[in-house]
Design an enzyme around this catalytic site. Structure first.
Site, PDB file in Angstrom:
ATOM      1  N   HIS A  42      96.238  41.864  61.536  1.00 45.65           N
ATOM      2  CA  HIS A  42      96.646  40.676  60.981  1.00 45.65           C
ATOM      3  C   HIS A  42      95.811  40.241  59.933  1.00 45.65           C
ATOM      4  O   HIS A  42      94.766  39.245  59.852  1.00 45.65           O
ATOM      5  CB  HIS A  42      97.036  39.286  61.830  1.00 45.65           C
ATOM      6  CG  HIS A  42      97.921  39.983  62.971  1.00 45.65           C
ATOM      7  ND1 HIS A  42      97.633  40.518  64.103  1.00 45.65           N
ATOM      8  CD2 HIS A  42      99.083  39.450  63.112  1.00 45.65           C
ATOM      9  CE1 HIS A  42      98.659  40.896  64.726  1.00 45.65           C
ATOM     10  NE2 HIS A  42      99.571  39.850  64.444  1.00 45.65           N
ATOM     11  N   SER A  97      88.260  39.136  57.384  1.00 46.16           N
ATOM     12  CA  SER A  97      87.809  40.489  57.946  1.00 46.16           C
ATOM     13  C   SER A  97      87.927  41.643  57.019  1.00 46.16           C
ATOM     14  O   SER A  97      87.301  42.621  57.265  1.00 46.16           O
ATOM     15  CB  SER A  97      88.592  40.673  59.289  1.00 46.16           C
ATOM     16  OG  SER A  97      89.923  40.306  59.122  1.00 46.16           O
ATOM     17  N   GLY A 155     102.150  43.854  62.428  1.00 42.72           N
ATOM     18  CA  GLY A 155     100.718  44.340  62.742  1.00 42.72           C
ATOM     19  C   GLY A 155     100.932  45.141  64.215  1.00 42.72           C
ATOM     20  O   GLY A 155     100.222  46.020  64.503  1.00 42.72           O
ATOM     21  N   ASP A 175      93.909  39.861  65.612  1.00 43.37           N
ATOM     22  CA  ASP A 175      93.636  38.485  65.347  1.00 43.37           C
ATOM     23  C   ASP A 175      94.898  37.467  64.871  1.00 43.37           C
ATOM     24  O   ASP A 175      94.814  37.201  63.761  1.00 43.37           O
ATOM     25  CB  ASP A 175      92.421  37.728  64.916  1.00 43.37           C
ATOM     26  CG  ASP A 175      92.455  38.501  63.218  1.00 43.37           C
ATOM     27  OD1 ASP A 175      93.033  39.404  62.988  1.00 43.37           O
ATOM     28  OD2 ASP A 175      91.958  37.772  62.594  1.00 43.37           O
TER      29      ASP A 175
END
Length: 283
Positions: A42, A97, A155, A175
């Site tokens: 994600h 991220s 995802g 996440d």
């Protein structure tokens, strides 16, 4: 969830915990020259403008990463993360991220990103090329970046279809927004399936701490733990939790990171970091 945009929350205490653990894992993987593959289910846009009106509206970055960077007594265990993030905040940005993964990984590695939100994936593609930002932190040039694959793809479906990777070494960050009721069940199902066929992969799961979701969270964690230990009872599994607010109503009072095949010293160093962050952000 296609309505979710992380810019409202970028740089908050939950991001700090998640991204500290992520940098720890990536540094651990980098200790060996052998290539690895890392998945991000994600991804979001990968880079967030802290001067954006949406970020300013919530002030979560101001109460999170901005506050943390002003501290003068941060433990050594946080130094790598803080030094990296500071190169972005000085320019008014916070690295998500995908940007952390892109910057820490090497040219022999492969980064696989997945995002469904139509605007976020366009931002992600742009940010992974750094068009408009001029940033290439932690790297001397694009030649040192990993191979980056960006998928407009669910995802959950992506991670189940694409694992195990050819490299065998690697990991995955999961996440989701948890704004969908089924995200808790989807996370458990995906992790159990992925771990069963890729037992050596490092799996990182971020999750919120919400009082009204305690039953779902416990069921998710218990299901994962039981399944992982049924494959190998000796698998290193760490569950780090940062609590910053009292429990109450629908308010996020903290977050957690579950790490399967946790690298050496993550628990020891992670507990030091969490104790420190709890003092900085706790009410």
């Amino acid at each position: 969830m296609l309505s979710y945009q992380h810019v409202y929350h970028a740089g908050n205490h939950a991001d700090i915990l998640k991204h500290y653990v992520l940098t720890f894992v990536l540094n651990s993987l980098n200790k060996k020259e052998k290539p690895y593959t890392f998945f991000d289910t994600h991804s979001g846009s990968g880079l967030y403008d802290l001067t954006d009106s949406r970020s300013l509206k919530t002030s979560e970055a101001e109460a999170g990463i901005t506050k943390l960077l002003k501290q003068e007594n941060a433990p050594e265990e946080l130094k790598n993360y803080l030094d990296f993030v500071r190169t972005y905040t000085e320019k008014g940005f916070y690295p998500g991220s995908p940007e952390i993964e892109r910057a820490f990984m090497r040219q022999q590695d492969v980064l696989v990103l997945s995002e469904l939100h139509p605007q976020e994936i366009e931002n992600l593609k742009q940010n992974m090329n750094h068009t408009g930002t001029g940033m290439n932190a932690n790297q001397e040039g694009a030649a040192k970046n990993p191979v980056v694959q960006i998928h407009k793809r669910d995802g959950w479906e992506m991670i189940k279809a694409m694992t195990p990777p050819e490299t065998k070494r690697g990991g995955v960050l999961i996440d989701p927004s948890y704004e969908e009721d089924e995200d808790y069940e989807n996370a458990a199902e995906a992790i159990i399936k992925v771990h069963k066929k890729w037992s050596s992969g490092i799996i990182l799961l971020w999750y919120p701490l919400l009082e009204h979701r305690e039953i779902e969270i416990k069921k998710m964690l218990d299901s994962i733990t039981q399944a992982v230990h049924s494959v190998n009872v000796n698998t290193e599994l760490e569950n780090l939790q940062l609590c910053v607010n009292p429990k109450g109503s629908y308010r996020l009072y903290g977050s957690g990171m579950l790490v399967i095949n946790a690298p050496w010293k993550l628990k020891e160093e992670g507990e030091t970091v969490i104790n420190y962050l709890g003092k900085i952000f706790g009410e």
